[in-house]
Design an enzyme around this catalytic site. Sequence first.
Site, mmCIF file in Angstrom:
data_model
loop_
_atom_site.group_PDB
_atom_site.id
_atom_site.type_symbol
_atom_site.label_atom_id
_atom_site.label_comp_id
_atom_site.label_asym_id
_atom_site.label_seq_id
_atom_site.Cartn_x
_atom_site.Cartn_y
_atom_site.Cartn_z
ATOM 1 N N SER A 141 0.874 -1.178 0.000
ATOM 2 C CA SER A 141 0.000 0.000 0.000
ATOM 3 C C SER A 141 0.910 1.226 0.000
ATOM 4 O O SER A 141 2.098 1.111 0.356
ATOM 5 C CB SER A 141 -0.843 0.004 1.290
ATOM 6 O OG SER A 141 -1.398 1.275 1.537
ATOM 7 N N TYR A 155 -2.093 -1.508 10.164
ATOM 8 C CA TYR A 155 -2.074 -1.624 8.700
ATOM 9 C C TYR A 155 -0.746 -1.123 8.141
ATOM 10 O O TYR A 155 -0.101 -1.787 7.322
ATOM 11 C CB TYR A 155 -3.243 -0.818 8.131
ATOM 12 C CG TYR A 155 -3.448 -0.962 6.640
ATOM 13 C CD1 TYR A 155 -4.020 -2.120 6.110
ATOM 14 C CD2 TYR A 155 -3.090 0.052 5.765
ATOM 15 C CE1 TYR A 155 -4.229 -2.247 4.737
ATOM 16 C CE2 TYR A 155 -3.286 -0.068 4.396
ATOM 17 C CZ TYR A 155 -3.860 -1.219 3.891
ATOM 18 O OH TYR A 155 -4.061 -1.351 2.529
ATOM 19 N N LYS A 159 2.070 -3.357 6.133
ATOM 20 C CA LYS A 159 2.411 -3.086 4.737
ATOM 21 C C LYS A 159 3.900 -2.748 4.600
ATOM 22 O O LYS A 159 4.519 -3.060 3.580
ATOM 23 C CB LYS A 159 1.517 -1.977 4.174
ATOM 24 C CG LYS A 159 0.036 -2.370 4.101
ATOM 25 C CD LYS A 159 -0.195 -3.579 3.191
ATOM 26 C CE LYS A 159 -1.680 -3.858 2.960
ATOM 27 N NZ LYS A 159 -1.891 -4.992 2.032
HETATM 28 N N1 LIG Z 1 -8.573 -0.213 -1.964
HETATM 29 C C1 LIG Z 1 -7.580 0.558 -1.634
HETATM 30 O O1 LIG Z 1 -7.699 1.776 -1.630
HETATM 31 C C2 LIG Z 1 -6.249 -0.059 -1.257
HETATM 32 C C3 LIG Z 1 -5.165 0.809 -1.034
HETATM 33 C C4 LIG Z 1 -3.942 0.259 -0.685
HETATM 34 C C5 LIG Z 1 -3.793 -1.114 -0.601
HETATM 35 N N2 LIG Z 1 -4.864 -1.931 -0.809
HETATM 36 C C6 LIG Z 1 -4.644 -3.379 -0.695
HETATM 37 O O2 LIG Z 1 -5.200 -4.046 -1.809
HETATM 38 C C7 LIG Z 1 -5.481 -5.404 -1.444
HETATM 39 C C8 LIG Z 1 -6.859 -5.780 -1.950
HETATM 40 O O3 LIG Z 1 -7.843 -5.083 -1.195
HETATM 41 P P1 LIG Z 1 -9.119 -4.388 -1.875
HETATM 42 O O4 LIG Z 1 -8.919 -2.948 -1.768
HETATM 43 O O5 LIG Z 1 -9.417 -5.000 -3.172
HETATM 44 O O6 LIG Z 1 -10.239 -4.742 -0.763
HETATM 45 P P2 LIG Z 1 -11.479 -5.749 -0.791
HETATM 46 O O7 LIG Z 1 -11.962 -5.792 0.618
HETATM 47 O O8 LIG Z 1 -12.417 -5.347 -1.855
HETATM 48 O O9 LIG Z 1 -10.816 -7.145 -1.179
HETATM 49 C C9 LIG Z 1 -10.014 -7.872 -0.266
HETATM 50 C C10 LIG Z 1 -10.300 -9.362 -0.430
HETATM 51 O O10 LIG Z 1 -9.457 -10.094 0.479
HETATM 52 C C11 LIG Z 1 -10.235 -11.144 1.045
HETATM 53 N N3 LIG Z 1 -9.636 -11.609 2.297
HETATM 54 C C12 LIG Z 1 -9.683 -11.005 3.521
HETATM 55 N N4 LIG Z 1 -9.058 -11.765 4.439
HETATM 56 C C13 LIG Z 1 -8.597 -12.865 3.776
HETATM 57 C C14 LIG Z 1 -7.873 -14.022 4.192
HETATM 58 N N5 LIG Z 1 -7.517 -14.211 5.477
HETATM 59 N N6 LIG Z 1 -7.554 -14.951 3.249
HETATM 60 C C15 LIG Z 1 -7.945 -14.793 1.972
HETATM 61 N N7 LIG Z 1 -8.655 -13.735 1.524
HETATM 62 C C16 LIG Z 1 -8.968 -12.771 2.419
HETATM 63 C C17 LIG Z 1 -11.608 -10.524 1.209
HETATM 64 O O11 LIG Z 1 -12.628 -11.508 1.386
HETATM 65 C C18 LIG Z 1 -11.738 -9.728 -0.076
HETATM 66 O O12 LIG Z 1 -12.305 -10.524 -1.110
HETATM 67 C C19 LIG Z 1 -5.309 -5.475 0.080
HETATM 68 O O13 LIG Z 1 -4.059 -6.059 0.379
HETATM 69 C C20 LIG Z 1 -5.326 -4.012 0.507
HETATM 70 O O14 LIG Z 1 -4.620 -3.797 1.695
HETATM 71 C C21 LIG Z 1 -6.084 -1.437 -1.136
#
Ligand SMILES: NC(=O)c1ccc[n+]([C@@H]2O[C@H](COP(=O)([O-])OP(=O)(O)OC[C@H]3O[C@@H](n4cnc5c(N)ncnc54)[C@H](O)[C@@H]3O)[C@@H](O)[C@H]2O)c1
Length: 280
Positions: A141, A155, A159
């Site tokens: 992130s 978090y 990260k």
């Molecule tokens: N959306 C943002 O703005 C953003 C910014 C920075 C980083 N991220 C990172 O992107 C990645 C994806 O997140 P997203 O934004 O698509 O969110 P999201 O919540 O839409 O998707 C995350 C997915 O991870 C799954 N998950 C949660 N715990 C789990 C586990 N123990 N085992 C397997 N699957 C699991 C959830 O069920 C979900 O389907 C994450 O690592 C998040 O930290 C997202």
Amino acid sequence: MNFTTKTAVVTGGASGIGFALAQELLREGANVVIADVEQAALDRAIAELDDYRGKVLGVRTDVSDFADVQNLAHETVAHFGAVHILCNNAGVETGGSFSAIADEAWRWVMDVNFFGVLNGCRVFLPLLEQHEQAHIVNTASVAAFASGTATMTPYCASKMAVLGLSESLDIELRGRNSPVSVSVLAPGPVKTRMTEAERNRPVDVPAAEEDERKAAIATLARITEERGLDPRDVGRQVIEAIQDRRFFILTHPEIALTGVRTRLNWMETGVAPAPRVAGT
Ligand SMILES: NC(=O)c1ccc[n+]([C@@H]2O[C@H](COP(=O)([O-])OP(=O)(O)OC[C@H]3O[C@@H](n4cnc5c(N)ncnc54)[C@H](O)[C@@H]3O)[C@@H](O)[C@H]2O)c1
């Protein structure tokens, strides 16, 4: 990389960035295994990808559980014969002011965000190294570069750990001419369900209910809604980075670089930065 002869695994692939990435990989012709802890979301994702029947497989997986990740690798190889691309994308978020964060909350965030990535790397690396070319994408992130967002300390720590693991692994693999290259995906705000990550919290993790915390998440949700990227754009960036074997995938380079410059200034001048607003 010619994706049409490749098999990719995407963890956290039932929602958001992971789902978009799975779609892009399928469009490129790869076989895709979607791993997710949320069975109902996984079923919906597989149903939505019905056009790719035969090319896509869902495997319920909790990435924080080493045996589950071993099972994921086993199912992938049993179904598609090999694995060439691993996207360690699953992630969660909870927090609060420092003294209000429960031990269980710390452990959940570290277990999924850091140990989930580590489990993936440990289990899949020997399988990936069997090929002439293979790739790992670890999702961090912008929080890996920019600390100090109120109520998001676990978090941020998780990260940064993903960044440290990924940089060191990539350097080691390059040093011994491994066929496996590594990328770290460091998104800024992307329109996903991340601000509702607590939907997957284990029963022993208390809900984060401080006013300060609710305000931080509301701000992040608003900024994400106003300025967040479409996850499909992030999926495209990841495909290009795999093709280029590029390490850093920065969806919002200005946020990441400002974070790094702020730290450098802190180190050089001793002047500490002010708290950050979530999503900026
Ligand atoms: N959306 C943002 O703005 C953003 C910014 C920075 C980083 N991220 C990172 O992107 C990645 C994806 O997140 P997203 O934004 O698509 O969110 P999201 O919540 O839409 O998707 C995350 C997915 O991870 C799954 N998950 C949660 N715990 C789990 C586990 N123990 N085992 C397997 N699957 C699991 C959830 O069920 C979900 O389907 C994450 O690592 C998040 O930290 C997202």
